[in-house]
Structures are given as C-alpha cells and as structure tokens.
Design an enzyme around this catalytic site. Structure first.
Site, mmCIF file in Angstrom:
data_model
loop_
_atom_site.group_PDB
_atom_site.id
_atom_site.type_symbol
_atom_site.label_atom_id
_atom_site.label_comp_id
_atom_site.label_asym_id
_atom_site.label_seq_id
_atom_site.Cartn_x
_atom_site.Cartn_y
_atom_site.Cartn_z
ATOM 1 N N LEU A 149 39.426 22.805 12.158
ATOM 2 C CA LEU A 149 39.379 23.814 13.230
ATOM 3 C C LEU A 149 40.773 24.225 13.711
ATOM 4 C CD1 LEU A 149 37.562 25.502 15.058
ATOM 5 C CD2 LEU A 149 37.381 23.540 16.601
ATOM 6 N N ASN B 176 30.163 18.902 8.845
ATOM 7 C CA ASN B 176 31.056 18.506 7.765
ATOM 8 C C ASN B 176 32.495 18.821 8.161
ATOM 9 O OD1 ASN B 176 31.619 17.446 5.284
ATOM 10 N ND2 ASN B 176 31.050 19.279 4.130
ATOM 11 N N TYR C 166 31.335 27.203 8.743
ATOM 12 C CA TYR C 166 30.189 27.201 7.820
ATOM 13 C C TYR C 166 28.976 26.495 8.452
ATOM 14 C CZ TYR C 166 27.756 26.448 3.316
ATOM 15 O OH TYR C 166 26.842 26.422 2.294
HETATM 16 P P1 NAD Z 1 28.197 31.622 -4.895
HETATM 17 O O1 NAD Z 1 29.508 31.848 -4.251
HETATM 18 O O2 NAD Z 1 28.170 31.336 -6.367
HETATM 19 O O3 NAD Z 1 27.228 32.862 -4.619
HETATM 20 C C1 NAD Z 1 27.190 33.546 -3.387
HETATM 21 C C2 NAD Z 1 26.944 35.017 -3.665
HETATM 22 O O4 NAD Z 1 26.913 35.711 -2.408
HETATM 23 C C3 NAD Z 1 28.059 35.646 -4.505
HETATM 24 O O5 NAD Z 1 27.519 36.334 -5.608
HETATM 25 C C4 NAD Z 1 28.752 36.579 -3.524
HETATM 26 O O6 NAD Z 1 29.312 37.729 -4.137
HETATM 27 C C5 NAD Z 1 27.583 36.941 -2.589
HETATM 28 N N1 NAD Z 1 28.113 37.482 -1.337
HETATM 29 C C6 NAD Z 1 29.114 36.960 -0.572
HETATM 30 N N2 NAD Z 1 29.376 37.787 0.446
HETATM 31 C C7 NAD Z 1 28.526 38.842 0.354
HETATM 32 C C8 NAD Z 1 28.342 40.016 1.113
HETATM 33 N N3 NAD Z 1 29.099 40.292 2.185
HETATM 34 N N4 NAD Z 1 27.395 40.904 0.721
HETATM 35 C C9 NAD Z 1 26.638 40.656 -0.365
HETATM 36 N N5 NAD Z 1 26.773 39.546 -1.122
HETATM 37 C C10 NAD Z 1 27.714 38.646 -0.770
HETATM 38 O O7 NAD Z 1 27.507 30.433 -4.077
HETATM 39 P P2 NAD Z 1 26.223 29.504 -4.388
HETATM 40 O O8 NAD Z 1 26.713 28.134 -4.574
HETATM 41 O O9 NAD Z 1 25.328 30.100 -5.410
HETATM 42 O O10 NAD Z 1 25.522 29.546 -2.943
HETATM 43 C C11 NAD Z 1 24.416 30.362 -2.611
HETATM 44 C C12 NAD Z 1 23.952 30.003 -1.223
HETATM 45 O O11 NAD Z 1 23.625 28.615 -1.170
HETATM 46 C C13 NAD Z 1 25.012 30.228 -0.138
HETATM 47 O O12 NAD Z 1 24.379 30.698 1.033
HETATM 48 C C14 NAD Z 1 25.574 28.832 0.082
HETATM 49 O O13 NAD Z 1 26.138 28.694 1.357
HETATM 50 C C15 NAD Z 1 24.318 28.000 -0.102
HETATM 51 N N6 NAD Z 1 24.557 26.583 -0.435
HETATM 52 C C16 NAD Z 1 25.133 26.204 -1.611
HETATM 53 C C17 NAD Z 1 25.306 24.844 -1.884
HETATM 54 C C18 NAD Z 1 25.894 24.356 -3.189
HETATM 55 O O14 NAD Z 1 26.007 23.139 -3.373
HETATM 56 N N7 NAD Z 1 26.279 25.225 -4.115
HETATM 57 C C19 NAD Z 1 24.938 23.895 -0.946
HETATM 58 C C20 NAD Z 1 24.376 24.309 0.255
HETATM 59 C C21 NAD Z 1 24.175 25.659 0.490
#
Ligand code: NAD
Length: 465
Positions: free
Chosen positions: A315, A365, A371
């Site tokens: 932060l 976290n 986040y």
């Molecule tokens: P990623 O970064 O591969 O995919 C996220 C997608 O969101 C990307 O394609 C990006 O272009 C799109 N995006 C971002 N900003 C945008 C906007 N302003 N308008 C339209 N699209 C937008 O991430 P991921 O790992 O596939 O995660 C997907 C979701 O799952 C997210 O919400 C993430 O917070 C959540 N999540 C992921 C994990 C993990 O372990 N990977 C864990 C908990 C939660």
C-alpha cells in the site's frame, strides 16, 4: 505452465522420494469429457431418520443411472425403493469402493444427533474411490427456527471441511444446504458436484433456495439456444469459459480490449461465436454493450464478468493509478454493466450473472490491497443484488478461484508459485477449465435455486475460510 514437481512425483523414483520424505503427492485429477457418465462407480447413500432430501437424491441418482447402495436403515431403503438398490453393510462387502457417498443430514436437530455422521462415515471413509465425491446435505442454519437445530446444522461445516483435508487421491467433499421448498431444484447442483466437472472444487458450502429451476431438455447441452457474454475472453480463464459455455450449447459473445483483438477473433472463431472489442471501463461501455446485445442478439441470458487485472504493490508504495485501474476493471465496470443490462431489460428472464472474484478477496493478500478490495467488493455486489435478481427470476453468483495455472500465475516468483500450488488439499494448481465448469453449472437453466453463492475453485486452499 508445466507443474514439474507433479510430473516428478508421478514417476517411480519421484513417488519413492515423496513418500520417504513426507512430501506432497498430487494425484492427477479426473476431468470431464463429453459423454462421460456423471459417476465412475457405485454410490452409497444414508441419512438421519426423517430427512427430506433422500427422495430428491434418489431421483437424481436414478436420472444419472447410478448403481446405488443404501444403508440398512428402513427409511433409506423406502426412499430408494429397495430391493432395487443394493443394501450395504460394512461387514458384507470386503474391499468395495464407492465413487460417491451421500448423507442426508437435513433432519438433524440437536448436537447429540450429529453422532449419525460418525456412525455413517466412519466405516466407509476409507472406501472412497480416487476422485470420489462425498456430499453431505443439510438445512440452511439461517432457516432453522430452533437455535439447537441451527447449531447442529452449522456444525456440519466443520465436519465437511475437516473431511476435505483428510481425503486423498483427488476425492472431494461438499456441504449442500437445501432450503425447505427447494428440494426439486437440486439436480443441476448434484450433477455438478458428483461429476468430474467439479475436480478442483473442494470443501465448499453451497446453498440452494427455492427458485425457478428449469431442467434442461439435454443435460449435455443445457445452454442450447442461450446467448452468453464473456468478458476478458481472449485468453486464460476467459477463453476456457467461452469454450465451455459453447460446448454446453451457448452462442458466445467474446469481449476483450482492442489490443487483444487478434487473440479474441481466434477464440470467437473457435467457439463459433462473435467478437466484441470493448474496454469495459470507458464511459460509454455499458450503453454500447447493451445496444450491441439487444440489436445483434435480442438480449443476453448469461453474463460472465471475468475480465480482471492485477497491479500489485504494498500500500505504501502503490501509486494512485494502480489503485484506480484495478478498482475500475475488477469492480466498478461490473456494477455499471449490470446496471445497464438490468435497467433496459437486456438480461432476459431466467438470466444468469456470474462474477469472477478471487480467494484474495476472501483472505486478503500482501501486495494486493487494491485487488483484494475489488474482489471482496464483487462478493458484496453478488450478495446484495441476489434478492433483486431472484425477484426477476434471475440469479447472480460468484466464483472465487485460488491458484489457477495461467499466465498470471506463471509470472509469479518461483517460491510464491510453488507455495500457491501445494498449499491446498489437492497439492496442485487448478486449470482454467475448472473455473469454467463451475461457471457453466451456475449459468445452467437448472441452477435457478443457486443464487447469491460464492463458490471457491481452489482445491480447498489453506488461505482464507
Ligand atoms: P488474464 O490476464 O489472462 O485475462 C484477463 C483478461 O481480461 C485479458 O484478456 C484482458 O485483456 C481482459 N481485460 C483486462 N482489462 C479489460 C478491460 N478494461 N476491458 C475488457 N477486457 C479487459 O487473467 P486470468 O488469469 O485468465 O484471470 C481471469 C479472471 O480470473 C480475472 O478476473 C482474475 O482476477 C481472476 N482470477 C485469476 C486467478 C488465477 O490464478 N489466474 C485467481 C483468482 C482470480
């Protein structure tokens, strides 16, 4: 990213070393393939006397053509129409293993009666097949008038969460609280939790309430004729969601930022859907989306808010832009899009809103104040909007992924990544498809009674509740 440790312990020398030094031994999880039966073996069912869920359970097990074994208790045999079901006794079937073990605890009204859990599960807990499924069904404590009954029902959570930590070989356990009047709406939930689709969902508490649950004509294609919007669909978890909803029959509108245009077009092609390039944080995004969905598709049935970003910093070191960007994409845009889709009735009757939260939003976290604030806000949004959605015959739910193997987690420092992978009951990370399957269950027309739930897809991560 390949999990090299898991590959190592699957080899003979690796297995030996892991066993010798008490290291985690992740079992490859059984995952769903089209046409696969819901259960890979027999089910055993028992229940405390006077429960109201044995009959709905019997109906579901009949529908999935399960081989059913029941306990010797009369009330269980009556619900299952023995002699059609096989009567089971611990002494009788040496070596028998079960793909599913279900217990109706809905009638338990006093703490003394919790002994029924011990009596039923103690002789069978070591007879669970690899990737087996344990389900305990109860009554939501908040619906119990009598404090003694609410206490006993709440106690079921401690039982299932501990069993989850004891089970090995990819087996899972869940607690399903079914409200009075919701008994007929449990099929889609039981099918999901019993099947390989819930591979990385473990020790969760799911609440089913009365709602408009329309059983799909074809359980293999429950989203036939439905239009689904997936944000952030060009890669990672969003891509898996688009593929899974299309497999289930939906026409998928894949949305992502213009910079992701090429990948987005590829995904849209693969799922036979359409691509929509849109930054969901812009001022006119809600209106543009509502118009597009109304004009091109006549509305939308399923909206999956998956787009998300991380901008990690403690932060004190976090610039205001990092805070603003994360809150805008992960939370405020979801609220604004929902408002527009609901105000103009673009979300059709029977609509399903599903938001992607995170276990960081539950547990917090370090380095993720922005986040975790956004992801906890998503949970607040889902819980506070659920009654209004129910009044329209719709639902809103969230999934909270734990450690999922994506580009996001591949970019973590090695030690943090290894800790994330191992510190859960499955001792491994989940796959994007595990999140997608959970969303597909919540999106199903059969899941009308599942509203306001937050379901973690985290292999029972040690982080958080
Ligand atoms: P990623 O970064 O591969 O995919 C996220 C997608 O969101 C990307 O394609 C990006 O272009 C799109 N995006 C971002 N900003 C945008 C906007 N302003 N308008 C339209 N699209 C937008 O991430 P991921 O790992 O596939 O995660 C997907 C979701 O799952 C997210 O919400 C993430 O917070 C959540 N999540 C992921 C994990 C993990 O372990 N990977 C864990 C908990 C939660």
């Amino acid at each position: 990213m390949a999990d090299r440790y898991q590959q190592f312990v699957e080899s003979a020398p690796g297995r030996f070393v892991a066993k010798r030094f008490g290291m985690p031994q992740p079992t490859p999880l059984r995952r769903y393939e089209p046409g696969q039966p819901v259960l890979a073996g027999p089910a055993l069912v028992g229940g405390a006397p006077g429960g109201r869920l044995l009959e709905p359970v019997a109906a579901v097990l009949r529908a999935i053509h399960a081989e059913v074994h029941v306990t010797q208790q009369d009330h269980v045999q009556t619900a299952f129409d023995a002699p059609v079901a096989t009567v089971w006794s611990p002494a009788g079937e040496e070596g028998a293993e079960f793909a599913a073990i279900l217990f109706d605890a809905s009638s338990i009204a006093r703490s003394e009666e919790l002994r029924a859990l011990y009596d039923f599960f103690h002789p069978v807990i070591r007879r669970v097949q690899p990737a087996g499924r344990l389900l305990v069904l109860g009554a939501p404590p908040e619906h119990c008038q009598d404090p003694r009954q609410a206490t006993a029902q709440r106690a079921l959570e401690g039982f299932t969460r501990s069993v989850g930590k004891e089970l090995k070989r990819g087996a899972t356990v869940q607690l399903v609280y079914v409200a009075p009047g919701a008994e007929a709406g449990v099929e889609s939930t039981l099918r999901f939790l019993l099947s390989a689709k819930s591979a990385y969902v473990d020790a969760q508490v799911v609440r089913v309430s009365p709602g408009e649950a329309a059983a799909p004509a074809d359980w293999e294609r429950p989203l036939e004729g439905k239009v689904a919007l997936v944000t952030g669909a060009s890669r990672g978890i969003g891509k898996a969601i688009a593929l899974t909803l299309a497999r289930d029959g939906a026409q998928v509108v894949c949305l992502d930022v213009p910079q992701q245009g090429d990948d987005l077009a590829e995904v849209a092609n693969e799922v036979g859907g359409s691509a929509l390039q849109l930054d969901i944080t812009t001022d006119d995004a809600p209106q543009a989306l509502a118009e597009q969905l109304r004009e091109r598709h006549g509305g939308v049935d399923v909206v999956v808010h998956n787009a998300g970003v991380t901008r990690d910093k403690t932060l004190g070191r976090m610039d205001e832009e990092l805070w603003d960007a994360v809150l805008a994409v992960n939370l405020t845009s979801q609220e604004r899009l929902n408002d527009a889709l609901l105000a103009e009735d673009v979300l059709r009757p029977g609509g399903r809103l599903v938001s992607v939260s995170s276990t960081s939003g539950i547990a917090g976290n370090a380095g993720q104040t922005n986040y975790a604030t956004s992801k906890a806000g998503v949970i607040g949004m889902v819980q506070s909007m659920a009654p209004a959605l129910a009044a329209r015959g719709c639902t809103i739910n969230a999934v909270a992924p734990g450690f999922i193997e994506t580009r996001m987690t591949a970019a973590m420092p090695t030690l943090t990544r290894e800790a994330g992978r191992r510190m859960n009951s499955m001792a491994q990370g989940g796959q994007p498809v595990d999140v997608a399957e959970t969303i597909a269950w919540l999106a199903s027309p059969g899941s009308g009674g599942v509203n306001g739930n937050v379901v973690r897809v985290c292999g029972q991560s040690l982080l958080g509740a």
